[in-house]
Design an enzyme around this catalytic site. Structure first.
Site, PDB file in Angstrom:
ATOM      1  N   SER A  35      -4.924  27.454 -45.403  1.00 49.03           N
ATOM      2  CA  SER A  35      -4.471  26.691 -44.237  1.00 49.03           C
ATOM      3  C   SER A  35      -3.113  26.019 -44.422  1.00 49.03           C
ATOM      4  O   SER A  35      -2.501  25.600 -43.442  1.00 49.03           O
ATOM      5  CB  SER A  35      -5.512  25.630 -43.869  1.00 49.03           C
ATOM      6  OG  SER A  35      -5.572  24.626 -44.865  1.00 49.03           O
ATOM      7  N   LYS A 108      -4.164  18.616 -45.429  1.00 48.51           N
ATOM      8  CA  LYS A 108      -3.356  18.930 -44.240  1.00 48.51           C
ATOM      9  C   LYS A 108      -2.111  18.040 -44.263  1.00 48.51           C
ATOM     10  O   LYS A 108      -1.986  17.120 -45.071  1.00 48.51           O
ATOM     11  CB  LYS A 108      -4.122  18.668 -42.938  1.00 48.51           C
ATOM     12  CG  LYS A 108      -5.494  19.307 -42.835  1.00 48.51           C
ATOM     13  CD  LYS A 108      -5.439  20.808 -42.694  1.00 48.51           C
ATOM     14  CE  LYS A 108      -6.845  21.404 -42.564  1.00 48.51           C
ATOM     15  NZ  LYS A 108      -6.843  22.859 -42.788  1.00 48.51           N
TER      16      LYS A 108
END
Length: 225
Positions: A35, A108
């Protein structure tokens, strides 16, 4: 006997120091997903500064590690380990030399702070934060797509929460994904933040400081303004 005692004391002191460093200062994690490509790739190991956010404030652009804020992670299958290997791995994890719980955390990039108004997308496919469009050099988009996210959204980040997104925008179950698919579970509470990732430590060929790209967010006004 005195020599053996001294060696034992040094060993115990080293373990204690390692444990204190892991608990209060820095900690190792590995990257279990795609990701954050190409900033971070599968199985990179990173070092996380645990002084963030308690002593060092979080900034837009920071890459953070956090606990699952609610059903972001899929249940992981139990992997059988050799008892000796499992014991060694647990011991190394205890002192911060192994990343035994990486599968229980996510990583993230922070896009929105509390009160920020985040929109995707403007007419050129860019994110805007408090009315300022972002030029994001760290993102990886899907071939043939130009929008900064596959999901559209227009949100204001709640108090004590963060809006986070993966750099690999079309392969990241991030705040935008959960806003579209599981409304109510899209924000990361400050209390779930473990710390800010600041260096890729392994493999050595990938060693690098992790940039939070302050120039990308330099023109973004605070939400209070």
């Amino acid at each position: 006997m005195r020599f053996a005692r001294d060696i034992l004391l040094i060993f115990l002191a080293a373990l204690l120091i390692s444990f204190l460093i892991k608990t209060f200062l820095i900690r190792s994690f590995y990257i279990p997903s795609e990701s954050m490509e190409q900033t971070l790739v599968l199985n990179d190991r990173i070092i996380v500064n645990e002084l963030t956010p308690d002593l060092v404030p979080i900034s837009r652009g920071d890459v953070i590690v956090f606990q699952d804020p609610g059903n972001w992670l899929q249940p992981q299958p139990v992997v059988e380990k050799n008892p000796l290997a499992a014991a060694i791995d647990s011991a190394l994890g205890f002192v911060g030399l192994s990343a035994t719980d990486s599968n229980d955390h996510l990583i993230k990039r922070v896009i929105g702070l509390p009160g920020d108004h985040v929109i995707c997308c403007d007419e050129f496919g860019r994110l805007t934060v408090n009315g300022t469009a972002l030029e994001e050099p760290y993102t990886q988009l899907k071939d043939g797509f130009t929008d900064a996210s596959p999901e559209t959204f227009d949100i204001v980040v709640p108090e004590d929460s963060l809006w986070v997104m993966g750099d690999n925008r079309y392969q990241s179950a991030d705040s935008a994904y959960h806003h579209a698919n599981e409304p109510g579970h899209e924000y990361v509470p400050y209390d779930d933040v473990v710390g800010r990732a600041f260096v890729v430590s392994w493999p050595l060929s990938r060693w690098a400081w992790l940039d939070n790209y302050p120039l990308v967010f330099s023109d973004v006004e605070d939400a209070s303004n």
